[in-house]
Design a protein around this motif. Sequence first.
Motif, short mmCIF file in Angstrom:
data_model
loop_
_atom_site.label_atom_id
_atom_site.label_comp_id
_atom_site.label_asym_id
_atom_site.label_seq_id
_atom_site.Cartn_x
_atom_site.Cartn_y
_atom_site.Cartn_z
N ALA A 1 91.27 32.96 57.23
CA ALA A 1 91.16 31.73 58.01
C ALA A 1 91.10 32.03 59.50
N ALA A 2 91.97 32.95 59.96
CA ALA A 2 91.97 33.32 61.37
C ALA A 2 90.68 34.06 61.73
N VAL A 3 90.21 34.92 60.83
CA VAL A 3 88.97 35.65 61.09
C VAL A 3 87.80 34.67 61.21
N ARG A 4 87.78 33.66 60.38
CA ARG A 4 86.71 32.66 60.46
C ARG A 4 86.71 31.97 61.82
N HIS A 5 87.88 31.63 62.33
CA HIS A 5 87.96 30.99 63.66
C HIS A 5 87.54 31.96 64.76
N ARG A 6 87.91 33.23 64.64
CA ARG A 6 87.49 34.22 65.64
C ARG A 6 85.98 34.40 65.61
N LEU A 7 85.40 34.38 64.41
CA LEU A 7 83.95 34.49 64.31
C LEU A 7 83.26 33.32 65.00
N ARG A 8 83.83 32.14 64.88
CA ARG A 8 83.24 30.98 65.57
C ARG A 8 83.25 31.20 67.08
N ALA A 9 84.34 31.75 67.57
CA ALA A 9 84.42 32.01 69.00
C ALA A 9 83.39 33.06 69.43
N LEU A 10 83.00 33.91 68.48
CA LEU A 10 82.01 34.95 68.76
C LEU A 10 80.58 34.49 68.45
#
Length: 360
Positions: free
Chosen positions: A308-317
């Motif tokens: 879930a956190a990785v998905r949010h970080r990917l959005r930021a990227l």
Amino acid sequence: MDTHTPMRTEADGPDLRHHGDAEVRDGGSALVDLAVNVRADTPPAWLREHVAASLGSLAAYPDGRAARAAVAARHGLPVERVLLTAGAAEAFVLLARALKVRRPVVVHPQFTEPEAALRNAGHTVDRVLLREADGFRLDPAAVPEDADLVVIGNPTNPTSVLHPAATVTELARPGRTLVVDEAFMDAVPGEREALAGRTDVPGLVVLRSLTKTWGLAGLRIGYVLAAPETITDLERAQPLWPVSTPALAAAEACVAPQALAEAAHAAHRVAADRGHLVAGLAEFTDAGVRVVAPAEGPFVLVRLPDAAAVRHRLRALGYAVRRGDTFPGLGEEWLRLAVRDRTTTDGFLRALRRAVAEPA
């Protein structure tokens, strides 16, 4: 608990109406889209031109006879075995409303609209959850013998598992309707394991979509292949003129021989691009990334820590991916990734390396 055990659906379970397009709406529209399992670019120019040419006929009510005949010919069936629908999603609603069933069962993880449609039509739905330990492969014995409606995807969204046709047909019984969602089958080279066109399987209903390979999600066009009496029941549940004239034009064009050849070529390209993505993901084994294999659809399912956190970080990227926890049988540690061209995939893999390396 044995996750093959049928489970009664609860109202407070996963959000069955969450789909990949939610990841790229509004503020997500600028993201690189690996969340939606539809061709990312626009339909090919020849198809756009064909659909545009139909606009001169909009004053007349839609006439689906030519498109229906074309779909029937594509699968070697009589027209009485074909029903055109406003996408495969409409077909699920028609099945839920028109068929008189006592114990419907949905095999999960899979596309959630079949269960949502059944529940909205007042049915109580049982689930059979396939296991990660088995590679999410179908065990026909796990389906209750008294189920009179069984729904399964092939290849399955989101697992990308392609079940053998012989295994799927083991689910067929006299008095049972077997619904096989083949929305992504044209993305499988040679459409191996397809049941579309089969008339020897009792109670078989095959659903197809033309929106995935051809990038037509906004046009809404699909079809049902089934016994004539089933088609008649579903047609009675449809409103008048359910498929628009442009969608009918697209349907007729997309099952023409030249289009089928183009789709076959695209399936091989998707397979190669998927291989590139899976090879790149193998470099993340040290980060705990696991890919469900062998993947056979235009998407892959991955499990990774802190997804879930990785998905949010990917959005930021700048990248949108599909969360997995809204699929029954999966949890927050799962993500689904659409297969894209190699340049897009390479950019995504670089972003993923940054996302998994970032401390919680």
